[in-house]
Design a protein around this motif. Structure first.
Motif, PDB file in Angstrom:
ATOM      1  N   ASP B 214     -54.554  63.781  47.640  1.00  0.00           N
ATOM      2  CA  ASP B 214     -54.980  64.186  46.302  1.00  0.00           C
ATOM      3  C   ASP B 214     -53.978  63.209  45.515  1.00  0.00           C
ATOM      4  O   ASP B 214     -52.858  62.854  45.735  1.00  0.00           O
ATOM      5  N   ILE B 215     -54.532  63.019  44.159  1.00  0.00           N
ATOM      6  CA  ILE B 215     -53.780  62.200  43.287  1.00  0.00           C
ATOM      7  C   ILE B 215     -52.710  62.741  42.580  1.00  0.00           C
ATOM      8  O   ILE B 215     -52.978  64.030  42.392  1.00  0.00           O
ATOM      9  N   GLU B 216     -51.554  62.137  42.553  1.00  0.00           N
ATOM     10  CA  GLU B 216     -50.341  62.953  42.183  1.00  0.00           C
ATOM     11  C   GLU B 216     -50.586  63.524  40.525  1.00  0.00           C
ATOM     12  O   GLU B 216     -51.159  62.963  39.881  1.00  0.00           O
ATOM     13  N   ARG B 217     -49.972  64.615  40.322  1.00  0.00           N
ATOM     14  CA  ARG B 217     -50.112  65.306  39.045  1.00  0.00           C
ATOM     15  C   ARG B 217     -48.891  64.988  38.160  1.00  0.00           C
ATOM     16  O   ARG B 217     -47.665  64.760  38.736  1.00  0.00           O
ATOM     17  N   GLY B 218     -49.091  64.887  36.907  1.00  0.00           N
ATOM     18  CA  GLY B 218     -48.077  64.683  35.960  1.00  0.00           C
ATOM     19  C   GLY B 218     -47.426  65.984  35.624  1.00  0.00           C
ATOM     20  O   GLY B 218     -47.634  67.200  36.215  1.00  0.00           O
ATOM     21  N   GLN B 219     -46.475  66.063  34.564  1.00  0.00           N
ATOM     22  CA  GLN B 219     -45.520  67.327  34.247  1.00  0.00           C
ATOM     23  C   GLN B 219     -46.795  68.365  33.631  1.00  0.00           C
ATOM     24  O   GLN B 219     -46.596  69.469  33.725  1.00  0.00           O
ATOM     25  N   THR B 220     -47.888  67.959  32.914  1.00  0.00           N
ATOM     26  CA  THR B 220     -48.788  69.001  32.617  1.00  0.00           C
ATOM     27  C   THR B 220     -49.607  69.502  33.645  1.00  0.00           C
ATOM     28  O   THR B 220     -50.272  70.366  33.294  1.00  0.00           O
ATOM     29  N   GLY B 221     -49.401  69.084  34.822  1.00  0.00           N
ATOM     30  CA  GLY B 221     -50.073  69.567  36.078  1.00  0.00           C
ATOM     31  C   GLY B 221     -51.695  68.825  36.165  1.00  0.00           C
ATOM     32  O   GLY B 221     -52.374  68.960  37.065  1.00  0.00           O
ATOM     33  N   ALA B 222     -51.987  67.885  35.091  1.00  0.00           N
ATOM     34  CA  ALA B 222     -53.240  67.190  35.279  1.00  0.00           C
ATOM     35  C   ALA B 222     -53.055  65.928  35.916  1.00  0.00           C
ATOM     36  O   ALA B 222     -51.927  65.569  36.049  1.00  0.00           O
ATOM     37  N   PRO B 223     -53.992  65.457  36.718  1.00  0.00           N
ATOM     38  CA  PRO B 223     -53.764  64.347  37.642  1.00  0.00           C
ATOM     39  C   PRO B 223     -53.093  63.002  36.933  1.00  0.00           C
ATOM     40  O   PRO B 223     -53.479  62.767  35.616  1.00  0.00           O
ATOM     41  N   GLN B 224     -52.356  62.419  37.427  1.00  0.00           N
ATOM     42  CA  GLN B 224     -51.661  61.079  36.580  1.00  0.00           C
ATOM     43  C   GLN B 224     -52.661  59.983  36.550  1.00  0.00           C
ATOM     44  O   GLN B 224     -52.582  59.318  35.390  1.00  0.00           O
TER      45      GLN B 224
END
Lengths: 530, 404
Positions: B214-224
């Motif tokens: 999986d593509i890593e998620r940012g702080q908001t939980g959306a994909p980077q």
């Protein structure tokens, strides 16, 4: 005239057969062909040495090697017993070897003088010495019978004169050895005689001449010794006095010399190609600079031609008298000014080139490389050029069928004896004769109604020539209407059912090939006889 | 012809075809090494970092997102190249197309696929319209397309920023998003109105994630990172291009017209019509190149819209030799290099500009290498072929050879 009459005694006697140039064991390989294989060839000083052979026999390749245009894969070149290796024509010129090419390399818009000195201008501190150059060039022109004003633009010269400019251009560079690559192929008989006078003159001046040709009567007339190449190998070197045309022909192709002859009469009433009152004007920018304006020039005037089913009609004429424009008009690549063209009874004057070709108008172009092939594309793609919308190359005029096209190409390769290792090889990889066979095969195998053959045997040797003639005969027998445009008078006379002479865009006379000699034809072509 | 021989020839051909791009890469790498050494950087660590970080999944997404527009440009340019037309105006065409398409796309909202379709058609029409002027000039008056398309580039770029964007600009603040740099957020940005939801192209992260992690998620939980859906369009365009060029009569006409204009003329190809077609199609396909970014990330044309894709795309077409697969290779390569630049910069291995030099070296060497390899290949064909013919002449004929 024999050579002994004109041979300048002193020069030849002093070094009778000491080789000036010696090629030893020369081999050269090209994709799909062995151009030269272990060829030994030597030329004595002061002689005219003819190099004969079929197209693809390796004559041009051998001479290109001697002239430094190509490096041999094996073998060595000796000049005056010194082994040398030419990397470019410049090296060859430094050793006194010059070449007059079959296709003239002149700038049309420069004068005779400028063309001759181009690249070898006499200079002092970078400034051209105009007077010196003019004097030198004028002297050369005088001694070799080029009578035109040296300030004339080359575009205004006749073919024979252009050739002389080429020769003088080479002589101007101070060469002693001249290679003439099929010099007579572009000339009419009268011009050939003139060329021979020039060649004898050069010989008297002590030049050594190597003369490539495959017209045996010419070779026997001018050469001192003759070397025959066959299939890339040197078969024999004979003295002119010992040779007959018959012997040479056998040496060249291993059989008797073929003659263009159409045997039986196959003409029927039905007219397949008809040209009616065709006029064609061109517009060209004339004058110069700010005064330039469009000049209208009438290139074809009231041309009427009809070709019946099963008939070959020959168009004879000195180049530049409207033949090229006539072909373009028939193909639809040039707009006619007035007049009509009919094919199989239909008026095709307004048709596009594509429609004409798809309705089975076949075309064998005069210049294979320029008009006939895509050199870097594989053979099978070349085999469909001009027929790319038709079966078996395409379905519904839209989808290409590569595997069917390859099969068709393999058929052509077999039926027309194209020598190639594969149909996937680039067209570039084939020799000229094989390229021509592919083109003829391509046009003939699509069973055209009308076939336009423009100089179909230009620059190809006796063997391939015979094959082409045979193909045209077959075409005629199968009921094609063939329009044959050629500069080879024997070919025209031998193959045509009717002959028409074109001069300054007009059909000046219609002749019966059974009654006419090449000399007569030549004088009609040049306008000497009307 | 024996099947053995055919096999042999095509195997050889395949070998030659791999050799060329490989050589190009090697030479470009050598050039980069020399420049890095000369400027006092360590090529070893630079290449190490490029390699190790460049293949992280998030970087790969960036690479693919960059390769997508480059590929579209390259295919557009290749259509022209095949006909010997040098449509150097792809830069102006895609910029103008992107702007007009974003403006048009923001005016309405309909069923999503139709909406996206309208935007794509608009972009293609604008690309074609912009190249139509040089095309008509060339066909009617013989004006050389390199000059005229280059001029149209300048006019197009100026027109975009000086005229259209001023007419269509809307007040804007850039919202925080994980895939945008921090400085970009909340700065004033001149842009067109945003395209509504229905006109946007969904990302295809889930497709990529099937094959990878999986593509890593940012702080908001959306994909980077988002892999833009337009990649699929580019692939379809590539396939259609290949089929068109290699498998249709019209495509054959195009190639013939480029390979030998005189021969194709007497073979029934109308050169003017073909030039017009090639240029318009070239512009139309190039016009699509701005849409991956518009439909996948920005949803509007703004001043920060990526420029210079046009010239890079021309280089990709050159490296890919106008071949659908070759251009894909070139686009991925350029995409990789473009995303590697910032890596080098941030790791301190080398200035980002070294990438420009590598790209330049690659274009340069590609030209030379292709010419040299082509000549070698012909010589190789020569040897093989004369060997075959010599054998045939001496009577040792394989089964299935010519009877003569």
């Amino acid at each position: 005239m024999t050579s002994s009459e004109t041979m300048p005694a002193g020069r030849v006697r002093s070094t009778p057969l000491t080789p000036l140039i010696e090629l030893r064991g020369i081999s050269k390989y090209f994709p799909g062909v062995i151009a030269n294989e272990n060829i030994n060839f030597s030329v004595a000083e002061g002689e005219i040495h003819a190099l004969c052979g079929e197209n693809g026999a390796g004559k041009s390749t051998l001479m290109k090697i001697l002239y430094g245009m190509q490096l041999p894969d094996e073998g060595s070149i000796l000049i005056k017993d010194e082994t040398i290796r030419f990397h470019s024509p410049r090296d060859a010129i430094d050793y006194g070897i010059g070449m007059v090419h079959q296709h003239f390399m002149l700038a049309d818009n420069l004068s005779v003088l400028e063309n001759i000195i181009l690249g070898a201008e006499p200079t002092t501190l970078g400034y051209m010495q105009q007077a010196t150059a003019e004097q030198q060039v004028q002297d050369l022109c005088d001694s070799y019978g080029l009578t035109v004003n040296i300030h004339t633009h080359v575009e205004e010269l006749a073919v024979g004169q252009r050739q002389k400019v080429e020769i003088i251009k080479v002589l101007y560079r101070g060469v002693d050895i001249l290679i003439l690559d099929e010099p007579t192929s572009v000339l009419v008989p009268q011009e050939v005689e003139d060329l021979f006078v020039t060649m004898r003159e050069m010989k008297e001046q002590g030049k050594t001449l190597i003369f490539i040709d495959h017209k045996l009567d010419e070779v026997l007339e001018i050469a001192d010794r003759i070397t025959v190449l066959r299939a890339g190998r040197s078969v024999a070197t004979v003295d002119k006095t010992e040779a007959t045309a018959h012997d040479l022909a056998e040496l060249m192709i291993g059989s008797e010399l073929p003659v263009p002859d159409t045997y039986e009469d196959t003409v029927v009433e039905e007219i397949l190609l008809k040209v009616e009152g065709l006029n064609l004007d061109t517009e060209e920018l004339g004058g110069s600079g700010i005064a330039a304006e469009l000049e209208r020039r009438q290139v074809l005037t009231n041309v009427n031609i009809s070709v019946h089913r099963g008939e070959i009609v020959g168009i004879a004429g000195v180049e530049g008298n409207g033949q090229a424009e006539l072909i373009e008009a028939l193909l639809g690549t040039r707009q006619v000014s007035s007049g009509k063209i009919f094919m199989a009874g239909e008026d095709i004057t307004g048709w596009s080139t594509r429609r004409r070709r798809e309705e089975n108008l076949g075309y064998i172009p005069e210049d294979r490389h320029k008009m006939g092939l895509m050199l870097s594309s594989p053979l099978w793609e070349n085999a469909m050029l001009g027929h790319q919308g038709s079966r078996p190359f395409a379905a519904g005029g839209f989808w290409l069928l590569p595997s069917a096209a390859r099969e068709k190409c393999e058929e052509i390769v077999e039926d027309f004896d194209v020598r190639t290792p594969s149909v996937r090889v680039a067209a570039d990889a084939l020799s000229g004769g094989n390229q021509q066979k592919l083109i003829i095969g391509r046009e003939m195998s699509m069973s055209p109604k009308v076939l336009i053959a423009a100089h179909p045997t230009r620059g190809i040797d006796v063997g391939a020539q015979a094959a082409v003639w045979e193909d045209l005969r077959v075409a005629r027998r199968e009921g094609l209407a063939v329009l044959l445009v050629s500069a080879d008078l024997d070919e025209l006379i031998g193959l045509s059912d009717r002959l028409m002479v074109i001069l300054r865009g007009q059909i000046v006379v219609e002749l019966d090939p059974a009654q006419v000699t090449p000399r007569e034809l030549g004088s009609y072509m040049t306008g000497a006889q009307v | 012809m024996t099947s053995y021989l055919r096999e042999r020839f095509s195997l050889r051909r395949a070998g030659w075809e791999v050799l060329t791009p490989a050589l190009t890469l090697v030479v470009a790498a050598i050039a980069a090494t020399i420049i890095l050494l000369a400027t006092g950087y360590s090529p070893v660590s630079a290449f190490q970092n490029m390699w190790s970080k460049g293949w992280e999944l998030e970087q790969v997404v960036d690479m693919l997102n960059r390769a997508t527009p480059l590929y579209l440009i390259a295919i557009g340019a290749a259509i022209g190249f095949r006909m010997n037309i040098f449509n150097i105006g792809v830069e102006g065409q895609y910029l103008l197309a992107a702007l007009v398409a974003s403006y048009v796309g923001a005016q309405f909202s309909i069923w999503a696929p139709a909406h996206v379709g309208v935007i794509m058609l608009t972009a293609m029409a604008v690309g074609a319209a912009w190249v139509a002027i040089p095309a008509i000039l060339k066909v009617a008056r013989g004006v050389h397309e390199v000059i005229s398309t280059l001029m149209m580039n300048v006019i197009g770029i100026a027109f975009v920023s000086a005229v259209l964007l001023r007419w269509w600009e809307v007040p804007n603040k850039v919202e925080a998003r994980d895939d945008l740099p921090a400085w970009f957020v909340n700065t004033p940005n001149i842009q067109t109105r945003e395209i509504p939801e229905s006109g946007r192209m969904p990302d295809i992260n889930n497709v990529l994630e099937v094959f990878t992690r999986d593509i890593e998620r940012g702080q908001t939980g959306a994909p980077q990172k988002y892999l833009w859906g337009f990649l699929l369009v580019a692939i379809v365009v590539g396939i259609l291009y290949h089929i068109y060029v290699m498998r249709t009569r019209h495509g054959y006409d195009l190639r013939a017209g480029g390979a030998n204009p005189d021969a194709s003329l007497v073979a029934g190809v109308d050169p003017k019509r073909m030039i017009l077609f090639a240029m318009l199609m070239s512009g139309a396909v190039a016009g699509l190149a701005g849409l991956p970014e518009i439909l996948g990330r920005d949803y509007a044309y703004s001043l920060s819209f990526t420029q210079m894709l046009g010239f890079n795309g021309l280089a990709v077409a050159l490296i890919g030799q106008n071949h659908a697969v070759g251009a894909a290779f070139g686009a991925l390569l350029f995409g990789y290099l473009d995303t590697a630049g910032p890596i080098l910069d941030s790791s301190g291995d080398a200035p980002e500009e070294i990438i420009v030099i590598i790209k330049g070296a690659m274009i340069f060497t590609a030209i030379i290498v292709y010419a040299v390899v082509r000549r070698r290949q012909l010589a190789d064909q020569a040897r093989t072929a004369s060997a075959v013919l010599a054998k045939r002449d001496s009577g040792e004929v394989d089964e299935g050879e010519h009877p003569k």
